[in-house]
Design a protein around this motif. Sequence first.
Motif, mmCIF file in Angstrom:
data_model
loop_
_atom_site.group_PDB
_atom_site.id
_atom_site.type_symbol
_atom_site.label_atom_id
_atom_site.label_comp_id
_atom_site.label_asym_id
_atom_site.label_seq_id
_atom_site.Cartn_x
_atom_site.Cartn_y
_atom_site.Cartn_z
ATOM 1 N N LEU A 17 0.120 5.374 -14.892
ATOM 2 C CA LEU A 17 0.383 4.452 -13.790
ATOM 3 C C LEU A 17 -0.643 4.617 -12.681
ATOM 4 O O LEU A 17 -1.168 5.706 -12.469
ATOM 5 N N VAL A 18 -0.873 3.534 -11.960
ATOM 6 C CA VAL A 18 -1.624 3.567 -10.711
ATOM 7 C C VAL A 18 -0.711 2.939 -9.666
ATOM 8 O O VAL A 18 -0.389 1.757 -9.740
ATOM 9 N N VAL A 19 -0.259 3.748 -8.710
ATOM 10 C CA VAL A 19 0.669 3.285 -7.675
ATOM 11 C C VAL A 19 -0.133 3.047 -6.404
ATOM 12 O O VAL A 19 -0.818 3.946 -5.916
ATOM 13 N N THR A 20 -0.031 1.835 -5.865
ATOM 14 C CA THR A 20 -0.821 1.469 -4.686
ATOM 15 C C THR A 20 0.026 1.206 -3.445
ATOM 16 O O THR A 20 -0.508 1.087 -2.347
ATOM 17 N N TRP A 54 2.316 18.590 0.374
ATOM 18 C CA TRP A 54 2.444 17.137 0.517
ATOM 19 C C TRP A 54 1.140 16.555 1.054
ATOM 20 O O TRP A 54 0.524 17.124 1.954
ATOM 21 N N ASP A 55 0.718 15.415 0.533
ATOM 22 C CA ASP A 55 -0.470 14.698 1.014
ATOM 23 C C ASP A 55 -0.034 13.411 1.695
ATOM 24 O O ASP A 55 0.726 12.632 1.114
ATOM 25 N N LEU A 56 -0.529 13.174 2.903
ATOM 26 C CA LEU A 56 -0.257 11.930 3.631
ATOM 27 C C LEU A 56 -1.088 10.812 3.013
ATOM 28 O O LEU A 56 -2.316 10.890 2.987
ATOM 29 N N ILE A 57 -0.413 9.764 2.500
ATOM 30 C CA ILE A 57 -1.128 8.670 1.833
ATOM 31 C C ILE A 57 -0.943 7.336 2.547
ATOM 32 O O ILE A 57 -1.557 6.341 2.158
ATOM 33 N N TYR A 58 -0.095 7.326 3.584
ATOM 34 C CA TYR A 58 0.105 6.095 4.355
ATOM 35 C C TYR A 58 0.564 6.478 5.751
ATOM 36 O O TYR A 58 1.446 7.323 5.916
ATOM 37 N N ASN A 59 -0.038 5.851 6.760
ATOM 38 C CA ASN A 59 0.318 6.123 8.153
ATOM 39 C C ASN A 59 0.021 4.859 8.952
ATOM 40 O O ASN A 59 -1.140 4.509 9.133
ATOM 41 N N ASN A 60 1.071 4.157 9.388
ATOM 42 C CA ASN A 60 0.864 2.883 10.056
ATOM 43 C C ASN A 60 2.063 2.574 10.959
ATOM 44 O O ASN A 60 3.164 3.061 10.729
ATOM 45 N N LEU A 73 4.748 -2.064 2.432
ATOM 46 C CA LEU A 73 3.810 -1.341 3.283
ATOM 47 C C LEU A 73 2.593 -2.216 3.556
ATOM 48 O O LEU A 73 1.930 -2.667 2.626
ATOM 49 N N VAL A 74 2.299 -2.454 4.819
ATOM 50 C CA VAL A 74 1.144 -3.276 5.204
ATOM 51 C C VAL A 74 -0.131 -2.582 4.743
ATOM 52 O O VAL A 74 -0.406 -1.452 5.134
ATOM 53 N N GLY A 75 -0.890 -3.233 3.866
ATOM 54 C CA GLY A 75 -2.159 -2.683 3.390
ATOM 55 C C GLY A 75 -2.051 -1.678 2.257
ATOM 56 O O GLY A 75 -3.057 -1.311 1.668
ATOM 57 N N GLY A 76 -0.864 -1.212 1.929
ATOM 58 C CA GLY A 76 -0.699 -0.262 0.831
ATOM 59 C C GLY A 76 -1.225 1.131 1.159
ATOM 60 O O GLY A 76 -1.643 1.410 2.281
ATOM 61 N N PHE A 77 -1.197 2.004 0.156
ATOM 62 C CA PHE A 77 -1.634 3.390 0.334
ATOM 63 C C PHE A 77 -3.121 3.456 0.662
ATOM 64 O O PHE A 77 -3.896 2.590 0.253
ATOM 65 N N PRO A 80 -5.162 4.845 -4.141
ATOM 66 C CA PRO A 80 -4.163 4.727 -5.204
ATOM 67 C C PRO A 80 -3.750 6.103 -5.732
ATOM 68 O O PRO A 80 -4.530 7.047 -5.717
ATOM 69 N N ILE A 81 -2.504 6.191 -6.206
ATOM 70 C CA ILE A 81 -1.969 7.424 -6.782
ATOM 71 C C ILE A 81 -1.920 7.245 -8.295
ATOM 72 O O ILE A 81 -1.238 6.355 -8.800
ATOM 73 N N ASN A 82 -2.659 8.075 -9.011
ATOM 74 C CA ASN A 82 -2.680 8.038 -10.472
ATOM 75 C C ASN A 82 -1.644 9.017 -11.011
ATOM 76 O O ASN A 82 -1.658 10.201 -10.654
#
Length: 143
Positions: A17-20, A54-60, A73-77, A80-82
């Motif tokens: 998977l690729v999660v965006t 933990w890794d921060l992948i979104y901050n808005n 989520l505006v703009g997504g991660f 991408p998370i594989n």
Amino acid sequence: GNGAIGTMFAVSAIRDLVVTSLNFHAGKKSENQMVQVYTRKGVFRGFELKQDGWDLIYNNTMDVNNRQMATPLVGGFHNPINILSGEIQSFFVYTTAKVLYDVGGPDDMLVSSDGNMEFLGGIGKVSKFGGEFVSSIAVNRIF
């Protein structure tokens, strides 16, 4: 409904998977809410109260929808998370808005599956890192 300012949950990949991005349901429609998403490989159990791993992948800061309409989520991660087939990936959604969930069973319980991934149970959080789980540390949640 049940909700908290944070939710941790895991997914198990059936195929690569690729999660965006992701969507969540907020308790009420509101403007200018801080939303952060963290991720880590493997289960979240043992990492509920500490930021290590933990890794921060979104901050808005964004507007959130009400309980009837999911908030994307505006703009997504940021990146991408594989997730490879057979791997488990955990996510932690933290927001100044209330995130809704359903009460469930153990955090490794299968909640749903779509042939690409299995969505596992999770927990509600009343604080970012540190603090406590919703109700008590023995209560698990399904999101």
